[in-house]
Motif scaffolding. Structure first.
Motif, PDB file in Angstrom:
ATOM      1  N   VAL B 225       0.850  -1.182   0.000  1.00  0.00           N
ATOM      2  CA  VAL B 225       0.000   0.000   0.000  1.00  0.00           C
ATOM      3  C   VAL B 225       0.892   1.242   0.000  1.00  0.00           C
ATOM      4  O   VAL B 225       1.879   1.285   0.731  1.00  0.00           O
ATOM      5  N   VAL B 226       0.561   2.231  -0.816  1.00  0.00           N
ATOM      6  CA  VAL B 226       1.317   3.485  -0.796  1.00  0.00           C
ATOM      7  C   VAL B 226       0.360   4.672  -0.747  1.00  0.00           C
ATOM      8  O   VAL B 226      -0.822   4.534  -1.073  1.00  0.00           O
ATOM      9  N   LEU B 227       0.877   5.802  -0.324  1.00  0.00           N
ATOM     10  CA  LEU B 227       0.110   7.042  -0.367  1.00  0.00           C
ATOM     11  C   LEU B 227       0.677   7.905  -1.482  1.00  0.00           C
ATOM     12  O   LEU B 227       1.873   8.190  -1.509  1.00  0.00           O
ATOM     13  N   LEU B 228      -0.172   8.295  -2.419  1.00  0.00           N
ATOM     14  CA  LEU B 228       0.277   9.113  -3.543  1.00  0.00           C
ATOM     15  C   LEU B 228      -0.018  10.588  -3.255  1.00  0.00           C
ATOM     16  O   LEU B 228      -1.169  10.979  -3.075  1.00  0.00           O
ATOM     17  N   THR B 229       1.043  11.391  -3.175  1.00  0.00           N
ATOM     18  CA  THR B 229       0.890  12.814  -2.876  1.00  0.00           C
ATOM     19  C   THR B 229       1.241  13.643  -4.103  1.00  0.00           C
ATOM     20  O   THR B 229       2.062  13.214  -4.910  1.00  0.00           O
ATOM     21  N   PRO B 230       0.649  14.832  -4.248  1.00  0.00           N
ATOM     22  CA  PRO B 230       1.109  15.719  -5.325  1.00  0.00           C
ATOM     23  C   PRO B 230       2.528  16.222  -5.066  1.00  0.00           C
ATOM     24  O   PRO B 230       3.177  16.704  -5.972  1.00  0.00           O
ATOM     25  N   GLY B 231       2.997  16.115  -3.816  1.00  0.00           N
ATOM     26  CA  GLY B 231       4.385  16.503  -3.539  1.00  0.00           C
ATOM     27  C   GLY B 231       4.499  17.439  -2.362  1.00  0.00           C
ATOM     28  O   GLY B 231       3.505  17.863  -1.768  1.00  0.00           O
ATOM     29  N   VAL B 232       5.727  17.755  -2.067  1.00  0.00           N
ATOM     30  CA  VAL B 232       6.057  18.482  -0.845  1.00  0.00           C
ATOM     31  C   VAL B 232       5.504  19.909  -0.872  1.00  0.00           C
ATOM     32  O   VAL B 232       5.317  20.529   0.163  1.00  0.00           O
ATOM     33  N   TYR B 233       5.195  20.421  -2.058  1.00  0.00           N
ATOM     34  CA  TYR B 233       4.691  21.790  -2.140  1.00  0.00           C
ATOM     35  C   TYR B 233       3.175  21.870  -2.053  1.00  0.00           C
ATOM     36  O   TYR B 233       2.597  22.944  -2.079  1.00  0.00           O
ATOM     37  N   GLU B 239      -0.109  16.578   6.099  1.00  0.00           N
ATOM     38  CA  GLU B 239      -1.056  15.500   6.383  1.00  0.00           C
ATOM     39  C   GLU B 239      -0.673  14.199   5.677  1.00  0.00           C
ATOM     40  O   GLU B 239      -0.773  13.116   6.251  1.00  0.00           O
ATOM     41  N   HIS B 240      -0.225  14.328   4.436  1.00  0.00           N
ATOM     42  CA  HIS B 240       0.133  13.127   3.689  1.00  0.00           C
ATOM     43  C   HIS B 240       1.295  12.396   4.377  1.00  0.00           C
ATOM     44  O   HIS B 240       1.254  11.183   4.586  1.00  0.00           O
ATOM     45  N   ILE B 251       5.323   6.991   1.166  1.00  0.00           N
ATOM     46  CA  ILE B 251       4.643   8.098   0.512  1.00  0.00           C
ATOM     47  C   ILE B 251       5.332   8.272  -0.830  1.00  0.00           C
ATOM     48  O   ILE B 251       6.556   8.319  -0.901  1.00  0.00           O
ATOM     49  N   VAL B 252       4.565   8.302  -1.894  1.00  0.00           N
ATOM     50  CA  VAL B 252       5.174   8.373  -3.221  1.00  0.00           C
ATOM     51  C   VAL B 252       4.628   9.568  -3.988  1.00  0.00           C
ATOM     52  O   VAL B 252       3.529  10.049  -3.720  1.00  0.00           O
ATOM     53  N   GLU B 253       5.428  10.040  -4.931  1.00  0.00           N
ATOM     54  CA  GLU B 253       4.960  11.039  -5.885  1.00  0.00           C
ATOM     55  C   GLU B 253       4.803  10.336  -7.224  1.00  0.00           C
ATOM     56  O   GLU B 253       5.307   9.230  -7.414  1.00  0.00           O
ATOM     57  N   GLY B 254       4.150  11.004  -8.160  1.00  0.00           N
ATOM     58  CA  GLY B 254       3.943  10.408  -9.474  1.00  0.00           C
ATOM     59  C   GLY B 254       5.242   9.908 -10.074  1.00  0.00           C
ATOM     60  O   GLY B 254       5.306   8.816 -10.642  1.00  0.00           O
TER      61      GLY B 254
END
Lengths: 359, 483
Positions: B225-233, B239-240, B251-254
């Motif tokens: 399982v991973v959490l996909l975030t738009p990123g640090v900005y 929260e992510h 936690i992963v980015e695209g």
């Protein structure tokens, strides 16, 4: 494992580490170590100035320029300052945002890397970097520095030491830890070579000609720049002798800021990361590094002095640079995604499927 | 003493009843806060704010290219909910999510509810977030809404109403957890004596719900399982990272993900590792530039084909936004009745649809009395607050409504309940409007975390609780008992 990063690894439910995370851990660790070293270097040299009779502009420049060269960017410096003296060089190397190696830039970069991997490090570790960041962002930081630079650099060193202590006591001993340690010792080895290099030009031509006119204060400062004064005294129980200082900072296997000590740690973590046995080196960069480390076992300080300390330190720096390249290529840098090509690829696949369905 | 001159005015107050006496479930809180001096209060507030700042419990505001990190203003006085009220909320939310999930499953398959004319089909089929291309696409275990954060409010009579269903990427759960931790540090004895239900299990429950969503093809294997975030900005990055850390998932980015042969992989130091479930905090439109917006750099090309092939699960599923549409909101009571045969436990706010001629006429005649909302905006944007609006604003909305009636609804303004809230200029508490966002998780069963995020409009008289517009938050205490 000089891994081909596009290969599909076996499914592991835990402890997989993103390449991006490895990269951030490594740089977070390098940057905070760098900030600490620069702080110590500046602090020691400012104090050293106190022992000198007031210097003229030229003498000041001769003192500070090598320091600037060792860690900073000379060109950028002269874009912003006319002359190199205590005030201008320390300010540039402490606060200047256009200097990527200023204490401030390093700590901001360390904190930014930590933020990128906020989920990977302990709250305690993040809090130290964040406290440090908030301190540097506040007006108070500049005030402390103006009031007494020593207190300021003490504060910065404390943040770094606290961070390293917390890493020790709160970070799991996994691959991430190996990247952190690898980065720390690589950076530290590099910085000790640069501290030694500062003074190579005032070394006497003859190794036997010791105790001459060399300014003991200068060599004491070299030791203190590497937090090594007590370590040296403890080891030698003797006067501070230039070639012995060099020998100690180059070859000690006991002192944690000595170059050999650091290189042995780098070697150790390199094998853990690459999954190789001790003494096994697969790539050219690894082999060159291993060769350099084993040469140290047979070298005497006289050999180095005769062939030139500066050249020897440069050899080490180059090997460390190659290690840095290697670690990036092997673990951290997947070829960047070509978005346009990926989009085309997946759109074609979808079309083919739809045609397949239609037929 | 603090609160001595508190005036509930003509509002429903969370703490004080009609007789100006504190409700039994607030008694302990009131006693403790009245024993505080203003100096003590300020000292506690400073300590809490500093802890948030140091821990990086912040959101990012972009006024310039630097981005300033701010803490989400936190009011120390907790909002308290007695057990019997919570029981109603819990049952109401479970009922609502069950029905909405059935609705999504239906409209992406047989569309019985449309064929039975319970909802005029065009409302669904033309909804901005209806994903026609996912018709007939099955999702693991039939769950679309794994995570939901429903906004509840209370009007003048104190009854709980549903204001919004947030079915895409509801945020704020991390603040619920951090607020609780902060309040436990600030008032340990009060917290212990009040017998409050713990909220700490949220992250573990979320992880279980995500693991439960594993694609059927994987069988019983432990999913990655991973959490996909738009990123640090992204403004919600804290929260992510927080939730990923609490769950122990990457936690992963695209750019950390790549799709090969309809399988999603993450790029690790050891090569590519398969990914089975993605808790995505990225909107549908940005998920896959080969299908949706091709200019999105946040997404992963090929993700949708892997999803369609049943090789990866997304939480929430693609296409849940249609049930978030404020026009569909109007129909939720009918949706509940249609699928469950029950009356809604938590009612809606009275709503008028601008696309129904009769309602539209009413809206246009009463623009100065109504709240008008765009169907698909969030965060307090795209709204007309009629009674407080200027004539120009009203005329501007009139034009927009006539031009595109499908995009607007009207509601009578609800004078949200108020809660004593610290006002630093007064050095005392005054009434401020609040709402409540509880978090609902849908795994092997539906659970409602006992608590939630109470948001408070800090500006005097304001009804807008959003953090981007001067809102703050409170810890929310659900009691084991009723006093």
């Amino acid at each position: 494992m000089t891994s081909s990063l596009s290969a599909i690894a076996p499914r592991r439910s835990a402890n997989v580490m993103l390449s991006r995370v490895a990269n951030s851990l490594y740089w977070m660790s390098r940057y905070i170590e760098r900030a600490e070293n620069i702080s110590r270097l500046l602090d020691v040299n400012l104090q050293l100035m106190l022992d000198f009779v007031p210097l003229d502009d030229q003498q000041l420049k001769e003192h500070w320029l090598p320091i600037l060269r060792s860690a900073g960017d000379e060109e950028t410096f002269f874009k912003h300052y006319e002359t190199a003296n205590s005030q201008s060089v320390t300010e540039f190397m402490t606060f200047h945002e256009e200097n990527p190696n200023s204490v401030l830039s390093c700590l901001f970069a360390a904190r930014e890397n930590a933020r990128q991997i906020r989920d990977q490090i302990s709250l305690e570790m993040f809090e130290v970097l964040n406290d440090c960041y908030l301190f540097l962002k506040s007006k108070g930081a500049r005030d402390v520095w103006n009031m007494g630079a020593h207190d300021f650099y003490e504060q910065i060193k404390k943040y770094s030491q606290l961070f390293q202590g917390l890493t020790d006591s709160t970070f799991p001993r996994n691959e991430g830890y190996e990247f952190i340690q690898f980065g720390k010792f690589l950076e530290r080895a590099d910085k000790t070579t640069r501290i030694l290099d500062l003074k190579y030009h005032i070394l006497l031509p003859q190794v036997s000609d010791v105790g001459g006119a060399v300014d003991a204060a200068q060599w004491q400062a070299v030791l203190r720049s590497a937090s090594a004064l007590e370590g040296y005294r403890n080891f030698h129980v003797a006067d501070i002798v230039p070639w012995k200082v060099v020998e100690f900072l180059l070859f000690s296997e006991e002192f944690p800021r000595a170059i050999r000590f650091c290189l042995q740690r780098v070697d150790n973590f390199l094998h853990l990361l690459a999954g190789t046995n001790k003494g096994e080196y697969r790539s050219e960069a690894e082999r060159a590094f291993g060769r350099m480390l084993s040469d140290m076992n047979f070298m005497r300080i006289e050999d180095i002095m005769n062939s030139g300390l500066h050249q020897y330190l440069e050899t080490i720096q180059t090997a460390l640079d190659h290690m840095d390249d290697f670690i990036h290529q092997a673990f951290m840098e997947h070829p960047p995604t070509d978005m346009a090509a990926e989009i085309r690829l997946h759109q074609q696949e979808t079309q083919q499927q739809q045609q397949g369905l239609a037929a | 003493m603090l609160l001595d001159s508190y005036d509930k005015e003509n509002f429903f107050d969370e703490m004080f009843g009609e007789d100006a006496k504190a409700h039994p479930h607030y008694q302990k809180v009131l006693e403790r806060f009245q024993r505080l001096t203003t100096a003590e209060y300020r000292q506690k507030q400073t300590a809490v704010d500093l802890a948030f700042m140091r821990g990086g419990v912040t959101f990012t505001v972009y006024n310039d290219n630097q981005g300033t990190e701010r803490i989400f203003p936190f009011d120390l006085m907790p909002r308290v909910i007695p057990a019997k009220e919570w029981d109603l909320i819990e049952r109401g939310l479970i009922q609502r999510i069950t029905a909405l999930n059935m609705f999504l499953d239906d409209i992406y398959h047989e569309q019985k509810i449309l064929r039975d004319r319970v909802i005029p089909p065009h409302y669904v089929l033309n909804a901005k977030h209806f994903r026609r291309e996912f018709m007939g696409c099955d999702v693991p275990k039939g769950i679309y809404i794994h995570i939901c954060g429903t906004d509840l409010i209370r009007g003048r009579d104190g009854g709980y109403l549903v204001l919004e269903d947030n079915l895409r990427c509801p945020s704020g759960a991390s603040y619920m957890l951090e607020n609780r931790a902060a309040l436990k540090r600030a008032f340990p004895n009060l917290y212990q004596s009040a017998r409050v239900k713990p909220v700490d299990s949220y992250a573990a429950d979320l992880r279980k719900a995500l693991q439960y969503a594993v694609p059927q093809s994987l069988g019983n294997e432990q999913p990655n399982v991973v959490l996909l975030t738009p990123g640090v900005y992204n403004s919600a990055y804290f929260e992510h990272a927080f939730l990923a850390r609490q769950m122990g998932i990457p936690i992963v980015e695209g750019r950390d993900l790549i799709v090969r042969d309809a399988r999603v992989y993450m790029r690790t130091t050891a090569g590519l590792v398969p990914v089975d479930v993605i808790y995505r905090r990225v909107d549908d439109d940005f998920l896959d530039p080969s299908v949706f917006r091709s200019d999105s750099l946040l997404g992963v090309p090929g993700l949708v084909s892997a999803y369609r092939a049943g090789n990866v699960s997304l939480a929430n599923a693609i296409g849940t936004g249609v049930a978030d549409d404020k026009v569909i909101y109007y129909f939720v009571p009918r949706i509940i009745k249609y699928y469950l045969g029950e009356e809604p436990i938590l009612p809606n706010v009275e709503t008028f649809l601008a696309s129904e001629p009769k309602d539209c006429a009413y809206i246009l005649e009463n623009l100065n009395k109504l709240v008008v909302k765009s169907a698909n905006e969030a965060g307090g944007y795209g709204m007309l607050m009629g009674p407080w609006a200027t004539q120009e604003e009203i005329e501007e909305f009139r034009k927009m409504i006539i031009a595109n009636p499908r995009n607007f609804i009207g509601q009578p303004p609800i004078s949200l309940s108020r809660h004593p809230t610290w006002v630093s200029e007064q050095e005392d508490f005054e009434g401020r409007h609040v709402d409540l966002r509880p978090y609902v998780l849908y795994g092997d069963k539906i659970t409602v975390n006992p608590g939630g995020l109470t948001r408070v409009a800090l500006r005097k008289g304001s009804l807008v609780v959003n953090s981007s517009q001067g809102g703050g938050s409170k810890d929310t205490w659900v009691l084991h008992g009723d006093d």
